[in-house]
Design an enzyme around this catalytic site. Structure first.
Site, PDB file in Angstrom:
ATOM      1  N   ASP A  70       0.849  -1.151   0.045  1.00 18.72           N
ATOM      2  CA  ASP A  70       0.105  -0.033  -0.159  1.00 18.72           C
ATOM      3  C   ASP A  70       0.830   1.242  -0.019  1.00 18.72           C
ATOM      4  O   ASP A  70       1.304   1.646   0.932  1.00 18.72           O
ATOM      5  CB  ASP A  70      -1.072  -0.029   1.241  1.00 18.72           C
ATOM      6  CG  ASP A  70      -2.085   1.065   1.055  1.00 18.72           C
ATOM      7  OD1 ASP A  70      -1.899   1.856   0.361  1.00 18.72           O
ATOM      8  OD2 ASP A  70      -3.119   0.799   1.879  1.00 18.72           O
TER       9      ASP A  70
ATOM     10  N   HIS B  75       1.093   8.475   3.639  1.00 12.08           N
ATOM     11  CA  HIS B  75       1.336   7.704   4.660  1.00 12.08           C
ATOM     12  C   HIS B  75       3.152   8.086   4.985  1.00 12.08           C
ATOM     13  O   HIS B  75       3.681   7.294   6.116  1.00 12.08           O
ATOM     14  CB  HIS B  75       0.984   6.341   4.760  1.00 12.08           C
ATOM     15  CG  HIS B  75      -0.375   6.052   4.334  1.00 12.08           C
ATOM     16  ND1 HIS B  75      -1.365   6.656   5.294  1.00 12.08           N
ATOM     17  CD2 HIS B  75      -0.918   5.567   3.520  1.00 12.08           C
ATOM     18  CE1 HIS B  75      -2.630   6.103   4.896  1.00 12.08           C
ATOM     19  NE2 HIS B  75      -2.255   5.734   3.530  1.00 12.08           N
TER      20      HIS B  75
ATOM     21  N   ILE C 211      -0.286  10.093   8.286  1.00 13.96           N
ATOM     22  CA  ILE C 211      -1.174   9.376   9.124  1.00 13.96           C
ATOM     23  C   ILE C 211      -0.960   7.810   8.640  1.00 13.96           C
ATOM     24  O   ILE C 211      -0.288   7.282   7.656  1.00 13.96           O
ATOM     25  CB  ILE C 211      -2.669   9.462   8.746  1.00 13.96           C
ATOM     26  CG1 ILE C 211      -3.020   9.384   7.199  1.00 13.96           C
ATOM     27  CG2 ILE C 211      -2.976  11.052   8.922  1.00 13.96           C
ATOM     28  CD1 ILE C 211      -4.340   9.406   6.935  1.00 13.96           C
TER      29      ILE C 211
ATOM     30  N   GLY D 148      -5.378   2.834   6.972  1.00  8.95           N
ATOM     31  CA  GLY D 148      -6.416   2.386   7.772  1.00  8.95           C
ATOM     32  C   GLY D 148      -6.216   1.121   7.912  1.00  8.95           C
ATOM     33  O   GLY D 148      -6.635   0.405   9.087  1.00  8.95           O
TER      34      GLY D 148
END
Length: 280
Positions: free
Chosen positions: A183, A188, A203, A206
């Site tokens: 990912d 990120h 961040i 998820g």
């Protein structure tokens, strides 16, 4: 912003082959917070071989993600919900055959919700997993489509303390490690990309938070026995930052548990439930 293309509904990808080894399994486990204290998930020499966390299925599934339309602005695509369901435990290595599909696009007015389904089977034809995404496309609604079904509430029992609470620190480099499983969204890792997406700093993925929750359930509720795992569904409800501590709370019921994940600032995963086989 591009207009939502309803013509993508029902179109399946060609079969996508994904080959993996124990190294991919161990890297994923490390990416969702495992350590040497959880040796069966990170060490190929463990008795019986390395165990595979059930949420590993999102790693191959992303490779079979279907086409969703032209000129999609991915910074406006917000991961709303994720569900995984396994027919059997993942082999520690092998070759998977996968197919992805946009099963529906719902009109929520302020946005469109894309429902994505990816299914995978082993090379010998045995069904292995299903993975379902619900992704909210900000500003993509208002096209006069079906608003879709109302979300089923999956709240834990009100006023009841959790039966199990497990906390796990998110390392400062957790997102850097997790992205190596495939990912590669820059928000990120890259502060500039994060700001472009509306965040003041990078961040956590998820699906990394999701993996932390599955890991906590497997270790805390299932006693490390991945054979008992059946499914996990959760809604993403708040951002997680590297350095946070994730606290997973579980309320046990027969063959299932309600789950909630807190950061201390708020609830990161809610409307979550795990189904599993009870101990024989």
């Amino acid at each position: 912003m591009s207009v939502v293309d309803l013509g993508v509904i029902g179109k399946k990808t060609d079969p996508v082959v994904f080959e993996y080894t124990w190294r991919d399994v161990a890297l994923y486990a490390l990416g969702v917070g495992a350590s040497a204290d959880e040796l069966p998930f990170v060490y190929e020499g463990s008795p019986g071989g390395i165990k595979v966390l059930p949420s590993f299925c999102v790693v191959p599934a992303i490779k079979a993600f279907p086409y969703v339309g032209e000129d999609i602005e991915w910074s406006l695509m917000l991961h709303g919900e994720q569900t995984i369901r396994l027919s059997r435990p993942f082999p520690p290595e092998g070759k998977l055959i996968q197919v992805g599909e946009v099963t529906n696009i719902y009109d929520k007015g302020k946005g469109a919700v894309f429902h994505i389904h990816v299914t995978g089977r082993t090379e010998d034809g045995n069904h292995l997993y299903d993975a379902n995404w619900a992704i909210f496309y900000l500003g993509g609604g208002g096209f006069g489509g079906d608003p879709g079904p109302k979300a089923e509430p999956l709240d834990p029992p009100e006023g009841v303390e959790p039966d199990l609470t497990l906390s796990s620190k998110v390392a400062e480099n957790q997102a850097v490690l997790y992205r190596l499983s495939g990912d590669l969204n820059a928000l990120h890792l890259d502060p500039v990309a994060a700001k472009r997406g509306g965040f003041d700093r990078t961040i956590l993925h998820g699906l990394c938070t999701y993996g932390f929750a599955v890991r906590a359930i497997v270790n805390g509720v299932l006693g490390g026995d991945v054979r008992r795992f059946r499914s996990f569904r959760a809604r993403f409800s708040d951002v997680v930052y590297p350095g946070d501590t994730l606290t997973t709370e579980c309320w046990l019921d027969k063959g299932r548990c309600w789950v909630r994940v807190n950061t201390g600032r708020g609830v990161a995963l809610k409307n979550a439930i795990c189904e599993f086989a009870e101990n024989e």
